[in-house]
Design a protein around this motif. Structure first.
Motif, PDB file in Angstrom:
ATOM      1  N   ARG A  40       0.840  -1.212   0.000  1.00 25.31           N
ATOM      2  CA  ARG A  40       0.000   0.000   0.000  1.00 25.31           C
ATOM      3  C   ARG A  40       0.873   1.259   0.000  1.00 25.31           C
ATOM      4  O   ARG A  40       0.540   2.260  -0.609  1.00 25.31           O
ATOM      5  CB  ARG A  40      -0.943   0.004   1.213  1.00 25.31           C
ATOM      6  CG  ARG A  40      -1.948  -1.141   1.277  1.00 25.31           C
ATOM      7  CD  ARG A  40      -2.982  -1.075   0.162  1.00 25.31           C
ATOM      8  NE  ARG A  40      -2.496  -1.566  -1.112  1.00 25.31           N
ATOM      9  CZ  ARG A  40      -2.949  -1.189  -2.308  1.00 25.31           C
ATOM     10  NH1 ARG A  40      -3.876  -0.303  -2.400  1.00 25.31           N
ATOM     11  NH2 ARG A  40      -2.463  -1.685  -3.398  1.00 25.31           N
ATOM     12  N   LEU A  44       0.880   4.134  -2.832  1.00 24.55           N
ATOM     13  CA  LEU A  44       0.773   5.562  -2.500  1.00 24.55           C
ATOM     14  C   LEU A  44       1.882   6.344  -3.206  1.00 24.55           C
ATOM     15  O   LEU A  44       1.636   7.393  -3.822  1.00 24.55           O
ATOM     16  CB  LEU A  44       0.871   5.746  -0.978  1.00 24.55           C
ATOM     17  CG  LEU A  44       0.941   7.176  -0.451  1.00 24.55           C
ATOM     18  CD1 LEU A  44      -0.327   7.956  -0.803  1.00 24.55           C
ATOM     19  CD2 LEU A  44       1.139   7.185   1.076  1.00 24.55           C
ATOM     20  N   THR A  54       4.522  12.126   2.069  1.00 20.48           N
ATOM     21  CA  THR A  54       3.224  12.054   2.748  1.00 20.48           C
ATOM     22  C   THR A  54       3.481  11.784   4.223  1.00 20.48           C
ATOM     23  O   THR A  54       4.298  10.926   4.567  1.00 20.48           O
ATOM     24  CB  THR A  54       2.350  10.932   2.151  1.00 20.48           C
ATOM     25  OG1 THR A  54       2.052  11.266   0.808  1.00 20.48           O
ATOM     26  CG2 THR A  54       1.038  10.773   2.925  1.00 20.48           C
ATOM     27  N   ASP A  77      -6.028   5.303   8.281  1.00 20.89           N
ATOM     28  CA  ASP A  77      -5.018   5.552   7.239  1.00 20.89           C
ATOM     29  C   ASP A  77      -3.635   5.112   7.705  1.00 20.89           C
ATOM     30  O   ASP A  77      -2.876   4.508   6.949  1.00 20.89           O
ATOM     31  CB  ASP A  77      -5.002   7.033   6.850  1.00 20.89           C
ATOM     32  CG  ASP A  77      -6.198   7.409   5.990  1.00 20.89           C
ATOM     33  OD1 ASP A  77      -6.506   6.652   5.050  1.00 20.89           O
ATOM     34  OD2 ASP A  77      -6.836   8.433   6.281  1.00 20.89           O
ATOM     35  N   TYR A  80      -3.590   1.351   7.633  1.00 20.25           N
ATOM     36  CA  TYR A  80      -3.592   0.844   6.248  1.00 20.25           C
ATOM     37  C   TYR A  80      -2.173   0.867   5.656  1.00 20.25           C
ATOM     38  O   TYR A  80      -1.752  -0.080   5.012  1.00 20.25           O
ATOM     39  CB  TYR A  80      -4.522   1.743   5.443  1.00 20.25           C
ATOM     40  CG  TYR A  80      -4.743   1.388   3.996  1.00 20.25           C
ATOM     41  CD1 TYR A  80      -5.603   0.356   3.636  1.00 20.25           C
ATOM     42  CD2 TYR A  80      -4.134   2.122   2.979  1.00 20.25           C
ATOM     43  CE1 TYR A  80      -5.853   0.055   2.306  1.00 20.25           C
ATOM     44  CE2 TYR A  80      -4.371   1.824   1.649  1.00 20.25           C
ATOM     45  CZ  TYR A  80      -5.229   0.798   1.316  1.00 20.25           C
ATOM     46  OH  TYR A  80      -5.467   0.507  -0.001  1.00 20.25           O
ATOM     47  N   PHE A  81      -1.464   1.959   5.921  1.00 20.81           N
ATOM     48  CA  PHE A  81      -0.149   2.100   5.293  1.00 20.81           C
ATOM     49  C   PHE A  81       1.000   1.539   6.132  1.00 20.81           C
ATOM     50  O   PHE A  81       2.130   1.489   5.669  1.00 20.81           O
ATOM     51  CB  PHE A  81       0.137   3.575   4.972  1.00 20.81           C
ATOM     52  CG  PHE A  81      -0.727   4.113   3.863  1.00 20.81           C
ATOM     53  CD1 PHE A  81      -0.565   3.665   2.562  1.00 20.81           C
ATOM     54  CD2 PHE A  81      -1.714   5.060   4.114  1.00 20.81           C
ATOM     55  CE1 PHE A  81      -1.359   4.150   1.531  1.00 20.81           C
ATOM     56  CE2 PHE A  81      -2.509   5.551   3.093  1.00 20.81           C
ATOM     57  CZ  PHE A  81      -2.344   5.097   1.793  1.00 20.81           C
ATOM     58  N   ASP A 162      -3.010  14.930   6.174  1.00 16.55           N
ATOM     59  CA  ASP A 162      -4.440  15.033   6.469  1.00 16.55           C
ATOM     60  C   ASP A 162      -4.645  16.122   7.520  1.00 16.55           C
ATOM     61  O   ASP A 162      -3.681  16.731   7.998  1.00 16.55           O
ATOM     62  CB  ASP A 162      -4.922  13.667   6.996  1.00 16.55           C
ATOM     63  CG  ASP A 162      -6.425  13.514   6.932  1.00 16.55           C
ATOM     64  OD1 ASP A 162      -7.102  14.405   6.399  1.00 16.55           O
ATOM     65  OD2 ASP A 162      -6.929  12.489   7.427  1.00 16.55           O
ATOM     66  N   THR A 260      -6.634  13.320   0.735  1.00 14.60           N
ATOM     67  CA  THR A 260      -7.965  12.707   0.562  1.00 14.60           C
ATOM     68  C   THR A 260      -8.055  12.017  -0.795  1.00 14.60           C
ATOM     69  O   THR A 260      -8.579  10.908  -0.902  1.00 14.60           O
ATOM     70  CB  THR A 260      -9.062  13.787   0.675  1.00 14.60           C
ATOM     71  OG1 THR A 260      -8.859  14.489   1.893  1.00 14.60           O
ATOM     72  CG2 THR A 260     -10.445  13.195   0.663  1.00 14.60           C
ATOM     73  N   TYR A 262      -5.664  10.687  -2.692  1.00  9.95           N
ATOM     74  CA  TYR A 262      -4.899   9.432  -2.779  1.00  9.95           C
ATOM     75  C   TYR A 262      -5.523   8.328  -1.928  1.00  9.95           C
ATOM     76  O   TYR A 262      -5.636   7.187  -2.349  1.00  9.95           O
ATOM     77  CB  TYR A 262      -3.453   9.638  -2.312  1.00  9.95           C
ATOM     78  CG  TYR A 262      -2.675  10.642  -3.138  1.00  9.95           C
ATOM     79  CD1 TYR A 262      -3.052  10.931  -4.445  1.00  9.95           C
ATOM     80  CD2 TYR A 262      -1.564  11.291  -2.617  1.00  9.95           C
ATOM     81  CE1 TYR A 262      -2.351  11.851  -5.200  1.00  9.95           C
ATOM     82  CE2 TYR A 262      -0.852  12.210  -3.368  1.00  9.95           C
ATOM     83  CZ  TYR A 262      -1.258  12.491  -4.653  1.00  9.95           C
ATOM     84  OH  TYR A 262      -0.561  13.396  -5.399  1.00  9.95           O
ATOM     85  N   THR A 263      -5.905   8.683  -0.707  1.00  7.47           N
ATOM     86  CA  THR A 263      -6.441   7.640   0.174  1.00  7.47           C
ATOM     87  C   THR A 263      -7.817   7.186  -0.315  1.00  7.47           C
ATOM     88  O   THR A 263      -8.174   6.020  -0.162  1.00  7.47           O
ATOM     89  CB  THR A 263      -6.503   8.128   1.634  1.00  7.47           C
ATOM     90  OG1 THR A 263      -7.153   9.402   1.675  1.00  7.47           O
ATOM     91  CG2 THR A 263      -5.124   8.243   2.240  1.00  7.47           C
ATOM     92  N   ARG A 267      -8.028   3.296  -0.949  1.00  6.82           N
ATOM     93  CA  ARG A 267      -8.863   2.531  -0.008  1.00  6.82           C
ATOM     94  C   ARG A 267     -10.223   2.155  -0.596  1.00  6.82           C
ATOM     95  O   ARG A 267     -10.871   1.219  -0.122  1.00  6.82           O
ATOM     96  CB  ARG A 267      -9.025   3.305   1.310  1.00  6.82           C
ATOM     97  CG  ARG A 267      -7.731   3.252   2.151  1.00  6.82           C
ATOM     98  CD  ARG A 267      -7.857   4.017   3.438  1.00  6.82           C
ATOM     99  NE  ARG A 267      -9.067   3.680   4.152  1.00  6.82           N
ATOM    100  CZ  ARG A 267      -9.535   4.366   5.197  1.00  6.82           C
ATOM    101  NH1 ARG A 267      -8.865   5.430   5.633  1.00  6.82           N
ATOM    102  NH2 ARG A 267     -10.648   4.004   5.802  1.00  6.82           N
ATOM    103  N   LYS A 450     -13.548   5.462   2.878  1.00  4.63           N
ATOM    104  CA  LYS A 450     -13.096   6.285   1.770  1.00  4.63           C
ATOM    105  C   LYS A 450     -13.314   5.528   0.468  1.00  4.63           C
ATOM    106  O   LYS A 450     -13.165   4.308   0.435  1.00  4.63           O
ATOM    107  CB  LYS A 450     -11.614   6.612   1.953  1.00  4.63           C
ATOM    108  CG  LYS A 450     -11.382   7.521   3.142  1.00  4.63           C
ATOM    109  CD  LYS A 450      -9.950   7.980   3.223  1.00  4.63           C
ATOM    110  CE  LYS A 450      -9.815   9.050   4.286  1.00  4.63           C
ATOM    111  NZ  LYS A 450      -8.432   9.552   4.403  1.00  4.63           N
TER     112      LYS A 450
END
Ligand code: GLY
Ligand code: MN
Ligand code: MN
Length: 532
Positions: A40, A44, A54, A77, A80-81, A162, A260, A262-263, A267, A450
């Motif tokens: 992930r 990204l 990021t 987030d 996730y990453f 974010d 927002t 990219y995620t 996702r 998302k």
């Protein structure tokens, strides 16, 4: 015993505990893998522009009561990453390698410091070594070292991040302050920024009215008035003008919107490992609904039904609920996000239950509506059938290539036709009185996950399909319909040419619901001594 030796004893007790507490057997084996999270981060990087970084911070901890925090919920987030689930953390993902030679790196993870005394009270911490071995990061530091960040954030063309929590507390707050100074972050009003992001990520010509309704309570604020592009939205526009406004917002709010964007893109399309977890979360939630259908009796309370759901979730190993459980009988079923669940007697009314587990981070979102005595009345059945028809037709449309907005159109069509036929409304324009929400949203690490709503459904999306009709007492229709609230909600995996209903184990037709309700439950006859 001398004080000195007491201290030694205390230290050695701590040490023994610390040693023991690092080992734990028989924990679940189906968490997302470190390869998933690394993949992930790579995805990204592919989306990020040249010369960018990021930065993602952990969510702050929250006080529940004196000396007690809420059970910590990781920022989806960050999880996730990275796979990291603790507070006081930050992840930096660089587009390009930083430094050179053997020590070059393109990611850094800052983690919560290990602390044997604290760990004895509040549990194990992964720490720097754990993040390296278990999560596969090469460069990991304790969060108190953030101020020594080995790269100059001002050198990047874009720093993507974010919303930053305002009152984070502790080491997180220090990291954020340090980040703001290092990156030269400008302060933009949070409410304005939130709404700008909603418009950039979600607005299309079909949902613009609903989005404007959402923004309406804030549109006269000073901050919102200072943004002519948001004001322009409310003057009405065609899709070309809307796309123009979105492009201008994007240029102006730049990097904040990029996070927002990219995620949302990543996702919104679930990877195989995520689909496997979503299947479990949705299936076990559906089994909980089926059990409650069997167990429900008119003399039970809303809270008891909630408890049975939670018991089944825990039995399957779900850590949490995806959202506060909604168990609403009669009039309560007409309140969309009713959470009190404090009606003590269901009587012969309809019970609307919107309850879904969170399994290893992935939330299900499932609703069933059931008569407490196991048999629908004619009126309840009629409304249920209208909602069922709308859901069935919308679900059957689900496959890659279908416009997201068309699900809403179809649902509105079927619900309006059904209510007109029953005489509840006379004109389709009245539908929104009884159907005030949308038919679908993405579901995943966040229950309202998302994902894109602008274009077509794509393979790998998981969305809800959840029409509903709510007729509170006093509505402008025959009294016989009052206090009927029906929602049916399932979690649908979008395939290339097909859909899979992940929550299909909970009966959906009125006939199947009645049949399930006629069965006995393992909870039948459960009795506890009365309180003295
Ligand atoms: N349970 C929240 C929703 O259905 O969207
Ligand atoms: Mn939902
Ligand atoms: Mn729901």
């Amino acid at each position: 015993m001398k004080v000195f030796s007491k201290a030694i004893l205390a230290l050695s007790v701590t040490f023994v505990f610390y040693q023991k507490s690092t080992a734990q057997n028989n924990i679940p084996k189906d968490y997302l893998s470190k390869e998933f999270h690394a993949g992930r981060r790579e995805a990204l990087r592919k989306l990020m522009p040249a010369n960018s970084v990021t930065v993602i911070f952990a969510y702050p901890e929250r006080v529940f009561s004196n000396d007690v925090n809420y059970v910590y919920h990781a920022n989806p987030d960050l999880y996730y990453f990275s796979g990291y689930k603790e507070p006081d953390a930050a992840l930096l993902v660089f587009k390009e390698m930083q430094g050179s030679g053997d020590t070059a790196y393109n990611e850094i993870l800052y983690v919560r410091r290990r602390n044997p005394q604290q760990e004895q009270w509040t549990g194990r911490r992964l720490g720097v070594e754990g993040a390296k071995t278990r999560l596969g990061f090469k460069r990991v530091y304790n969060s108190n070292e953030f101020s020594k960040l080995p790269v100059d954030l001002k050198k990047f063309a874009a720093v993507v991040y974010d919303d930053l929590p305002e009152a984070a507390g502790g080491e997180l707050q220090e990291m954020i302050a340090s980040f703001k100074a290092k990156a030269g972050v400008k302060n933009i009003d949070k409410g304005l920024m939130d709404d700008v992001k909603v418009v950039m990520a979600y607005a299309n010509i079909h949902n613009l009215d609903r989005i404007l309704n959402y923004i309406k309570p804030r549109i006269q604020d000073e901050a919102h008035k200072s943004e002519p592009l948001l004001q322009q939205l409310s003057t009405g526009m065609d899709s070309t003008t809307l796309e123009n406004v979105k492009a201008k917002l994007k240029a102006q709010y730049g990097a904040s919107g990029l996070f927002t964007e990219y995620t949302t893109a990543l996702r919104g399309i679930k990877q195989p490992e995520e689909i496997a977890l979503m299947k479990k979360s949705a299936q076990l939630s559906a089994i909980a609904h089926a059990e409650v259908m069997k167990a429900v009796k008119p003399n039970m309370s809303e809270r008891e039904l909630e408890g049975i759901m939670l018991y089944v979730h825990k039995n399957y190993g779900a850590e949490d609920e995806g959202y506060p459980p909604i168990v609403g009988v009669g009039a309560n079923g007409c309140i969309l996000h009713y959470e009190e669940n404090n009606e003590t007697m269901l009587n012969n009314q309809l019970v609307l239950m919107d309850v879904g587990s969170e399994y290893h981070g992935y939330s299900a979102d499932v609703t069933r509506t059931v008569p407490a005595n196991g048999k629908f009345t004619e009126e309840q059945k009629a409304i249920y059938q209208v909602v069922y028809d709308a859901q069935e037709q919308a679900i059957n449309m689900c496959k890659a290539g279908i416009r997201y907005g068309d699900l809403e159109k179809k649902t509105e069509e079927v619900l309006a036709a059904g209510l007109i036929k029953l005489g509840v409304i006379r004109d389709a324009k009245e539908l929104r009185t009884y159907y005030p929400h949308g038919v679908s949203h993405h579901v995943g690490l966040d229950v309202h996950d998302k994902g894109s709503y602008a274009g077509n459904l794509e393979e790998g999306m998981i969305i809800t399909v959840e029409p509903g009709i709510y007729i509170p007492a006093g509505s402008k229709c025959d009294k016989k319909w009052w206090n009927i609230g029906v929602r049916i909600e399932d979690d649908i995996l979008i395939g290339k040419d097909k859909f899979t209903n992940l929550s299909a184990d909970a009966p959906r037709t009125w006939q199947a619901v009645e049949k399930m309700a006629a069965q006995s439950s393992i909870f039948d006859g459960a009795k506890f001594p009365p309180l003295k």
